[in-house]
Design a protein around this motif. Structure first.
Motif, PDB file in Angstrom:
ATOM      1  N   TYR A 133      20.280  42.893 -15.824  1.00  0.00           N
ATOM      2  CA  TYR A 133      20.478  43.563 -14.532  1.00  0.00           C
ATOM      3  C   TYR A 133      19.130  43.968 -13.923  1.00  0.00           C
ATOM      4  O   TYR A 133      18.998  45.043 -13.350  1.00  0.00           O
ATOM      5  N   PHE A 142      24.954  37.132 -12.721  1.00  0.00           N
ATOM      6  CA  PHE A 142      25.558  37.317 -14.049  1.00  0.00           C
ATOM      7  C   PHE A 142      27.051  37.641 -13.919  1.00  0.00           C
ATOM      8  O   PHE A 142      27.890  37.078 -14.626  1.00  0.00           O
ATOM      9  N   GLY A 173      33.573  47.730 -20.086  1.00  0.00           N
ATOM     10  CA  GLY A 173      32.661  46.639 -19.722  1.00  0.00           C
ATOM     11  C   GLY A 173      33.410  45.577 -18.930  1.00  0.00           C
ATOM     12  O   GLY A 173      33.180  44.381 -19.086  1.00  0.00           O
ATOM     13  N   LEU A 197      28.584  49.958 -16.549  1.00  0.00           N
ATOM     14  CA  LEU A 197      27.312  50.534 -16.109  1.00  0.00           C
ATOM     15  C   LEU A 197      27.335  50.726 -14.587  1.00  0.00           C
ATOM     16  O   LEU A 197      27.978  49.941 -13.868  1.00  0.00           O
ATOM     17  N   ASP A 223      27.953  54.793 -19.672  1.00  0.00           N
ATOM     18  CA  ASP A 223      27.259  54.030 -20.708  1.00  0.00           C
ATOM     19  C   ASP A 223      28.062  54.217 -21.990  1.00  0.00           C
ATOM     20  O   ASP A 223      28.175  55.345 -22.482  1.00  0.00           O
ATOM     21  N   PHE A 224      28.618  53.125 -22.514  1.00  0.00           N
ATOM     22  CA  PHE A 224      29.509  53.309 -23.664  1.00  0.00           C
ATOM     23  C   PHE A 224      28.783  53.734 -24.932  1.00  0.00           C
ATOM     24  O   PHE A 224      29.420  54.051 -25.928  1.00  0.00           O
ATOM     25  N   PHE A 225      27.460  53.761 -24.910  1.00  0.00           N
ATOM     26  CA  PHE A 225      26.741  54.303 -26.068  1.00  0.00           C
ATOM     27  C   PHE A 225      26.535  55.812 -25.959  1.00  0.00           C
ATOM     28  O   PHE A 225      26.325  56.495 -26.948  1.00  0.00           O
ATOM     29  N   TYR A 239      34.688  40.018 -24.141  1.00  0.00           N
ATOM     30  CA  TYR A 239      33.308  39.570 -24.383  1.00  0.00           C
ATOM     31  C   TYR A 239      32.352  40.763 -24.480  1.00  0.00           C
ATOM     32  O   TYR A 239      31.243  40.738 -23.924  1.00  0.00           O
ATOM     33  N   ASP A 243      28.504  40.920 -27.971  1.00  0.00           N
ATOM     34  CA  ASP A 243      27.132  41.279 -27.567  1.00  0.00           C
ATOM     35  C   ASP A 243      26.413  42.136 -28.618  1.00  0.00           C
ATOM     36  O   ASP A 243      25.214  42.400 -28.478  1.00  0.00           O
ATOM     37  N   TRP A 244      27.171  42.615 -29.634  1.00  0.00           N
ATOM     38  CA  TRP A 244      26.597  43.646 -30.514  1.00  0.00           C
ATOM     39  C   TRP A 244      26.833  43.357 -31.988  1.00  0.00           C
ATOM     40  O   TRP A 244      27.728  42.598 -32.344  1.00  0.00           O
ATOM     41  N   LYS A 324      39.097  31.666 -24.819  1.00  0.00           N
ATOM     42  CA  LYS A 324      39.007  33.119 -25.017  1.00  0.00           C
ATOM     43  C   LYS A 324      40.360  33.553 -25.554  1.00  0.00           C
ATOM     44  O   LYS A 324      41.391  33.250 -24.950  1.00  0.00           O
TER      45      LYS A 324
HETATM   46  C1  LIG Z   1      29.403  39.865 -21.444  1.00  0.00           C
HETATM   47  S1  LIG Z   1      29.887  40.932 -20.141  1.00  0.00           S
HETATM   48  C2  LIG Z   1      31.659  40.854 -20.237  1.00  0.00           C
HETATM   49  C3  LIG Z   1      32.320  41.090 -18.916  1.00  0.00           C
HETATM   50  C4  LIG Z   1      33.858  41.055 -18.915  1.00  0.00           C
HETATM   51  N1  LIG Z   1      34.442  42.049 -19.779  1.00  0.00           N
HETATM   52  C5  LIG Z   1      34.396  39.680 -19.277  1.00  0.00           C
HETATM   53  O1  LIG Z   1      35.153  39.547 -20.256  1.00  0.00           O
HETATM   54  O2  LIG Z   1      34.056  38.727 -18.566  1.00  0.00           O
HETATM   55  C6  LIG Z   1      29.506  42.518 -20.845  1.00  0.00           C
HETATM   56  C7  LIG Z   1      29.843  43.706 -19.969  1.00  0.00           C
HETATM   57  O3  LIG Z   1      29.495  44.906 -20.670  1.00  0.00           O
HETATM   58  C8  LIG Z   1      28.897  45.799 -19.770  1.00  0.00           C
HETATM   59  N2  LIG Z   1      28.011  46.721 -20.501  1.00  0.00           N
HETATM   60  C9  LIG Z   1      26.900  46.392 -21.182  1.00  0.00           C
HETATM   61  N3  LIG Z   1      26.345  47.495 -21.736  1.00  0.00           N
HETATM   62  C10 LIG Z   1      27.122  48.531 -21.375  1.00  0.00           C
HETATM   63  C11 LIG Z   1      27.064  49.932 -21.625  1.00  0.00           C
HETATM   64  N4  LIG Z   1      26.077  50.458 -22.358  1.00  0.00           N
HETATM   65  N5  LIG Z   1      28.038  50.723 -21.116  1.00  0.00           N
HETATM   66  C12 LIG Z   1      29.043  50.180 -20.350  1.00  0.00           C
HETATM   67  N6  LIG Z   1      29.151  48.840 -20.099  1.00  0.00           N
HETATM   68  C13 LIG Z   1      28.195  48.049 -20.590  1.00  0.00           C
HETATM   69  C14 LIG Z   1      28.130  44.895 -18.821  1.00  0.00           C
HETATM   70  O4  LIG Z   1      27.794  45.525 -17.625  1.00  0.00           O
HETATM   71  C15 LIG Z   1      29.103  43.739 -18.646  1.00  0.00           C
HETATM   72  O5  LIG Z   1      29.987  43.958 -17.604  1.00  0.00           O
END
Ligand SMILES: C[S@@+](CC[C@H](N)C(=O)[O-])C[C@H]1O[C@@H](n2cnc3c(N)ncnc32)[C@H](O)[C@@H]1O
Length: 332
Positions: A133, A142, A173, A197, A223-225, A239, A243-244, A324
Motif C-alpha cells: 500500500y 492490489f 481483511g 486497514l 489493524d488486526f494485530f 486469503y 499471508d502469515w 479457493k
Molecule cells: C491477500 S488480501 C485478501 C483480501 C480478501 N480477503 C480476499 O480474499 O480477496 C489481505 C487483506 O488483509 C488486509 N490486511 C493486511 N494486514 C492487515 C492488518 N494488520 N489489519 C487489518 N487488515 C489487514 C489487507 O488490507 C488485505 O485486504
C-alpha cells in the motif's frame, strides 16, 4: 533443445507476458466483443503493432489461450472466454497484471533466500502491507487483483458456507468487499462489516455505493494485530492466513474466537495443498507468498489444526469448483 516435458517450465515466462500484454492492449476485449478476427484487424482496431501482435498470438495459440481458424482469424478458446473478458465475474486480467508488474520483479529475492535465508535477506524490508500500500495507485491495483481472485468464487463459497442463521458477519481483511457483496446478495437478512486497514476504506466505499449496499455493508478500520475484532455471528478470513506464519495465524484466530458469538463460526477461504504437494497454482502461489508476504499455503489438515489450536471445534472442509476453498470451525 528442450523436451516437451520441460516446455511449461522453460517457456512459461513468455506465455505469462504474452497473456498480460494481450489483455493490457485490449486484444481479448476485442475478441470477446467482436468475435474472431485476424491480427491485421485487431492491430488496426486497437492501434497496435501487427508483427508483435502476431507473435504474441502464436504463443497464446500454442498454450491454448486462443485458437486460430484455417483463414488466420483468432478466437478466444472456449475454456478461456470468461476468464479473459473484463466484463465477466471470473476475469483474471488484473491478477495477471499483479503477477507480471509486482511479483515477477520480486522473484530475484529467492536467490538471496536460498543463499542466506528469508529472515536475513528481508532484515531491512518494510512491513508487508506498508510496501503493498505504498501509494494510492498501488493500493487500488492490489485491491483490483484481489477482487479478480475472489469475487467469482465467492458466489460459490457463500453457498457452501450456509449462512442462513447468521445475522452479522465480519470479513476480516475483506478488502474492497468481494466476499461481502456475494454474501449480502445471497443472504438478504445478513449485514456485513469489512474490518481492514484504513487505506482500504475509500475502495470499500466505492463498492458500497456501486452496489447500493450502504445500509448493509459497513467498514471498520483497524489493524488486526493491535485491535480487537468486531463481534459477530460469523467471522471470515479470505486469503489472510496464507499471508502469515503459523503462530501469527493462531493469534488472529484467537481474536476471532473472542469476537465470535457462542455457537458461531469462523470461515477460512484459501487455496489448499493436496497431500502430494499440488496443484500447480497452489505450489506457484506458495512461492509467491514467500516473496510477497510472510506466509504460505497449507493443506486442509493444517488449517484445521490452526483452528483447533485457537479453540474452534467441529471443523469441516468444503471444496469449491475453483481454486479457493472453505474450512469452517465452530465456536462451542
Ligand atoms: C491477500 S488480501 C485478501 C483480501 C480478501 N480477503 C480476499 O480474499 O480477496 C489481505 C487483506 O488483509 C488486509 N490486511 C493486511 N494486514 C492487515 C492488518 N494488520 N489489519 C487489518 N487488515 C489487514 C489487507 O488490507 C488485505 O485486504
Amino acid at each position: 533443445m528442450t523436451s516437451t516435458i520441460l516446455d511449461h517450465a522453460v517457456f512459461g515466462v513468455f506465455s505469462t507476458h504474452a497473456l498480460h500484454l494481450a489483455d493490457k492492449y485490449g486484444v481479448f476485449v476485442h475478441l470477446a466483443a467482436d468475435g474472431p478476427a485476424t491480427p491485421a484487424r485487431i492491430a488496426e482496431a486497437r492501434g497496435i503493432d501487427q508483427d508483435t501482435l502476431e507473435r504474441l498470438l502464436l504463443v497464446l495459440t500454442a498454450v491454448s489461450v486462443v485458437e486460430r481458424d484455417a483463414d488466420g482469424a483468432y478466437r478466444l478458446a472456449s475454456g478461456t472466454k470468461d476468464l479473459l473478458d473484463p466484463e465477466h465475474p471470473r476475469y483474471i486480467g488484473d491478477f495477471v497484471r499483479h503477477l507480471v508488474v509486482n511479483t515477477t520483479g520480486q522473484l530475484e529475492r529467492l536467490d538471496a533466500y536460498l543463499a542466506v535465508g528469508k529472515a536475513v535477506a528481508d532484515r531491512d524490508r518494510p512491513a508487508v502491507f506498508d510496501s503493498i500500500y505504498r501509494d494510492e495507485v498501488a493500493t487500488g491495483e492490489f485491491l483490483e487483483a484481489m477482487w479478480n481472485l475472489s469475487f467469482g468464487v465467492s458466489q460459490e463459497l457463500v453457498r457452501l458456507a450456509a449462512l442462513d442463521d447468521a445475522r452479522t458477519l465480519v470479513d476480516v481483511g475483506g478488502a474492497s468487499g468481494a466476499f461481502a457483496v456475494a454474501a449480502l446478495s445471497h443472504y438478504p437478512r445478513l449485514s456485513v462489516t469489512v474490518f481492514d486497514l484504513p487505506q482500504v476504506g475509500p475502495f470499500l466505499d466505492r463498492t458500497r455505493r456501486a452496489e447500493q449496499l450502504e445500509d448493509r455493508l459497513h467498514f471498520a478500520p483497524g489493524d488486526f494485530f493491535r485491535d480487537p475484532l468486531p463481534e459477530a455471528d460469523c467471522l471470515s478470513f479470505g486469503y489472510i492466513l496464507s499471508d502469515w506464519d503459523d503462530a501469527t495465524c493462531v493469534e488472529l484466530l484467537r481474536k476471532a474466537h473472542a469476537a465470535c458469538a457462542p455457537g458461531g463460526r469462523v470461515l477460512l477461504m484459501e487455496r489448499l495443498f493436496d497431500e502430494d504437494g499440488g496443484p500447480l497454482p497452489t505450489a506457484v502461489m506458495n512461492l509467491s507468498m514467500h516473496v510477497e508476504t510472510e506466509g504460505r499455503h497449507r493443506t486442509a489438515a493444517e488449517y484445521t489444526a490452526l483452528l483447533e489450536a485457537a479453540g474452534f471445534a467441529d471443523c469441516t472442509v468444503h471444496r469449491s469448483s475453483w481454486d479457493k476453498h472453505l474450512v469452517v470451525g465452530r465456536k462451542p
